[in-house]
Design an enzyme around this catalytic site. Structure first.
Site, PDB file in Angstrom:
ATOM      1  N   THR A 227     -35.391 -15.373  83.745  1.00 15.13           N
ATOM      2  CA  THR A 227     -36.693 -15.502  84.400  1.00 15.13           C
ATOM      3  C   THR A 227     -37.581 -14.301  84.113  1.00 15.13           C
ATOM      4  OG1 THR A 227     -35.526 -14.757  86.367  1.00 15.13           O
ATOM      5  CG2 THR A 227     -36.253 -17.014  86.339  1.00 15.13           C
TER       6      THR A 227
ATOM      7  N   ASP B 167     -26.631 -16.713  88.779  1.00 13.87           N
ATOM      8  CA  ASP B 167     -27.066 -16.548  87.388  1.00 13.87           C
ATOM      9  C   ASP B 167     -25.879 -16.675  86.445  1.00 13.87           C
ATOM     10  OD1 ASP B 167     -29.568 -16.045  88.360  1.00 13.87           O
ATOM     11  OD2 ASP B 167     -29.883 -14.186  87.238  1.00 13.87           O
TER      12      ASP B 167
HETATM   13  P1  ADP Z   1     -33.671 -11.932  82.890  1.00 10.81           P
HETATM   14  O1  ADP Z   1     -34.178 -12.296  84.249  1.00 10.81           O
HETATM   15  O2  ADP Z   1     -34.686 -12.195  81.838  1.00 10.81           O
HETATM   16  O3  ADP Z   1     -32.333 -12.480  82.584  1.00 10.81           O
HETATM   17  P2  ADP Z   1     -32.337  -9.393  83.074  1.00 10.81           P
HETATM   18  O4  ADP Z   1     -32.759  -8.281  83.944  1.00 10.81           O
HETATM   19  O5  ADP Z   1     -31.110 -10.140  83.404  1.00 10.81           O
HETATM   20  O6  ADP Z   1     -33.566 -10.339  82.925  1.00 10.81           O
HETATM   21  O7  ADP Z   1     -32.181  -8.772  81.615  1.00 10.81           O
HETATM   22  C1  ADP Z   1     -31.793  -9.562  80.521  1.00 10.81           C
HETATM   23  C2  ADP Z   1     -32.015  -8.806  79.232  1.00 10.81           C
HETATM   24  O8  ADP Z   1     -31.201  -7.638  79.201  1.00 10.81           O
HETATM   25  C3  ADP Z   1     -31.630  -9.656  78.042  1.00 10.81           C
HETATM   26  O9  ADP Z   1     -32.628  -9.584  77.072  1.00 10.81           O
HETATM   27  C4  ADP Z   1     -30.329  -9.032  77.584  1.00 10.81           C
HETATM   28  O10 ADP Z   1     -30.144  -9.183  76.197  1.00 10.81           O
HETATM   29  C5  ADP Z   1     -30.547  -7.595  77.939  1.00 10.81           C
HETATM   30  N1  ADP Z   1     -29.300  -6.819  78.035  1.00 10.81           N
HETATM   31  C6  ADP Z   1     -28.212  -7.056  78.786  1.00 10.81           C
HETATM   32  N2  ADP Z   1     -27.262  -6.107  78.596  1.00 10.81           N
HETATM   33  C7  ADP Z   1     -27.773  -5.237  77.693  1.00 10.81           C
HETATM   34  C8  ADP Z   1     -27.317  -4.032  77.071  1.00 10.81           C
HETATM   35  N3  ADP Z   1     -26.129  -3.509  77.353  1.00 10.81           N
HETATM   36  N4  ADP Z   1     -28.158  -3.416  76.212  1.00 10.81           N
HETATM   37  C9  ADP Z   1     -29.353  -3.923  75.951  1.00 10.81           C
HETATM   38  N5  ADP Z   1     -29.848  -5.028  76.480  1.00 10.81           N
HETATM   39  C10 ADP Z   1     -29.081  -5.686  77.346  1.00 10.81           C
HETATM   40 MG    MG Z   2     -30.515 -12.090  83.537  1.00 10.38          MG
END
Ligand code: ADP
Ligand code: MG
Length: 562
Positions: free
Chosen positions: A101, A398
């Site tokens: 989201t 999620d």
């Molecule tokens: P959303 O609501 O869009 O899911 P999140 O706060 O869950 O937002 O963040 C998701 C993003 O974080 C994704 O683009 C994912 O690839 C990235 N992500 C998750 N873990 C890592 C990591 N260790 N390093 C870099 N990016 C990450």
């Molecule tokens: Mg997320």
């Protein structure tokens, strides 16, 4: 601008109601875009594992701490119509994919900001929308090309994706442990279809929470857990081979709906009246017992006297169960919910190997285990505080969605902005093949996709310019999975970092962001009726201290004045 006066033979004609508000053309576009950008800006800092949490206080002073995009937007109680459209899109994203989201809203905000620059350069919104459309289609194609199929037999990727989705949440410390539970839970409710694919429903996994020692004590229960205690202390606390009557009717004497008066003239009549009441209750109880049930789970109330009768017969009863729980119980135990006591028969009973009331923390909960349908599972969250539990519930939701997405479409991409950069790269190349103005819009779409890399780096306190240029050049050299690993702060191959996401989530992000941007860009006239006055303040006048900020957001008067 208020009432749209039109001249007819020198006399102004009033078309709109007095006090109506109208803005059109550039003004309207500018207002809407600004409003949507403000919304996107407000969730931006929550993106990724290094994103910050938000503390939201509602009208009643209830506090929510979260980094979940949809929850932030929901709780913000946005008023501006264009900003609301963005909130709707976050909901769609959440319903369709369950994750992503924040990303969808961030990209949509960026698409709109960049569209505004194009509008200022006299490019018509229709051209921009068309350009965005072909760009989004091309981006989806690219995703299809780079997505990697995974084998569901090894739960490896399911777990990695679940871990990734929880990495950005308050519960990150326990992500490995919780991901294990989530994957086990989802796999046990997944249904294999005839064609070999799987279907799964997140609602089949029940999530209960009770404050306890720590999230590490969260458990997966093979069965249904009800946040209810057994109604009467004289009833057994445990029954094996439970035959369960599911009732959507009360075990109480009906109270008259109007003020009825009973004239009683002597004590004998009182006794007779009470006796009659008792007999009626006894009759009801006996009808249920006659089915052979040794457990009654009731959606409505159970009279004290009826409880007493049941206790004497050694029957367990639970009252006021939630409707959603009743439905889950029916599925799990193979029982049928009876809507009247006269209707119930032994064929309607459900079955479970064990029903037991257990003390969990300060409360008692009822566990229904060894159900007829082994697909029934419950995740029982045991975080230390209620707020943590609420956020854990959202994060687990999620993670459940992500696992479901993968079970249904077993293809992944790596994260950390690698796929966004890959799409962006493909779009830039594609743009060169297009004529003039459309080329501009497609290029702008490509740049907007980079906002994920920029935001992830910014939130991690890294220099987004350095990172973006390194990412661009490494993708240019064909490193498909080069992304920013924010925990180490380095650009690297994200498949090696083990950060994986379902391709279904990424696809939905593109679709949602495009939809939001095009919806808002299509509007060139905003007519707000002057009818409604400012909404009444909640009782008690105003919000508790410290709410000025969010309240300001809620009563957002018009983007132009922001
Ligand atoms: P959303 O609501 O869009 O899911 P999140 O706060 O869950 O937002 O963040 C998701 C993003 O974080 C994704 O683009 C994912 O690839 C990235 N992500 C998750 N873990 C890592 C990591 N260790 N390093 C870099 N990016 C990450
Ligand atoms: Mg997320």
């Amino acid at each position: 601008m208020s009432s749209l006066p039109t001249q007819a033979g020198g006399v102004p004609v009033l078309v709109l109601r007095e006090g109506s508000n109208r803005s059109r053309g550039r003004d309207a576009q500018h207002n809407n875009i600004t409003a949507a950008k403000v919304v996107a800006e407000s969730v931006r800092s929550a993106l990724g594992p290094k994103g910050m949490d938000k503390m939201l206080v509602d009208n009643f002073g209830d506090v929510t701490v979260t980094s979940d995009g949809r929850t932030i937007l929901d709780e913000m109680d946005v008023q501006h119509p264009a900003a609301k459209m963005l909130v709707e899109v976050a909901k769609t994203q959440d319903n369709e994919a369950g994750d992503g989201t924040t990303s969808a809203v961030v990209i949509a905000g960026d698409l709109l900001g960049r569209a505004e620059e194009l509008i200022d350069k006299n490019i018509h919104p229709t051209i921009i929308i068309d350009g965005y459309k072909i760009a989004s289609e091309k981006a989806l194609e690219t995703l299809d090309k780079i997505a990697m199929p995974v084998d569901l037999k090894s739960k490896d990727y399911l777990k990695k994706a679940a871990v990734t989705s929880m990495a950005s949440k308050l519960v990150a410390e326990y992500k490995e442990y919780l991901a294990d539970l989530v994957v086990k839970a989802m796999l046990s409710v997944a249904d294999k279809q005839e064609d070999g694919t799987f279907r799964a429903d997140v609602d089949d996994v029940k999530v209960e929470k009770k404050t306890g020692e720590s999230l590490g004590d969260t458990t997966l229960v093979k069965g249904i857990v009800l946040d209810k205690e057994i109604v009467h202390s004289g009833m057994p606390k445990r029954v094996e081979k439970a035959k369960i009557a599911l009732l959507d009717a009360s075990l109480e004497n009906e109270k008259p709906e109007f003020d009825a008066k009973i004239n009683i003239e002597n004590p004998a009549q009182i006794a007779a009246f009470l006796k009659q009441e008792e007999a009626m209750l006894k009759d009801m109880v006996e009808k249920v017992i006659a089915t052979g049930a040794n457990v009654i789970i009731c959606q409505k109330g159970i009279d004290d006297m009826a409880q007493h009768f049941l206790a004497r017969k050694g029957i367990i009863a639970i009252r006021r169960a939630k409707k959603s729980d009743m439905e889950k119980l029916a599925r799990a135990t193979g029982g049928k919910i009876a809507s009247s006591i006269d209707e119930i028969s032994s064929a309607d009973l459900g079955f479970a190997a064990l029903i037991e009331e257990r003390r969990i923390g300060d409360d008692k909960m009822t566990f229904i285990e060894g159900c007829k349908n082994p697909k029934a599972v419950t995740i029982l969250i045991r975080g230390g505080t209620e707020r943590l539990n609420n956020e854990a519930e959202r994060s687990i939701h999620d993670a459940l969605c992500v696992t479901r997405d993968l079970v249904q479409e077993p293809r992944v991409v790596a994260g950390g902005s690698a796929p966004e950069l890959e799409m962006s790269n493909a779009l830039k190349k594609y743009a060169e093949t297009l004529p003039g103005r459309e080329q501009l819009a497609v290029r702008v779409f490509a740049e907007a996709l980079e906002s994920i890399a920029v935001t992830l780096s910014e939130n991690a306190g890294l220099d987004p310019i350095d990172i973006l240029s390194e990412l661009r050049s490494r993708h240019e050299k064909g490193e498909t999975w080069a992304g920013i690993e924010v925990l180490s702060g380095k650009v690297q191959d994200m498949t090696k970092a083990g950060v994986f996401e379902p391709v279904a989530v990424k696809k939905q992000i593109i679709k949602s962001a495009y939809e939001a941007a095009s919806l808002i860009l299509k509007i060139d006239d905003v007519i707000a009726s002057g009818k409604s006055k400012a909404p009444p303040m909640p009782p008690g006048g105003g919000m508790p201290g410290g709410m000025g900020g969010m309240g300001g957001m809620g009563g957002y008067p018009g983007a132009g004045e922001y």
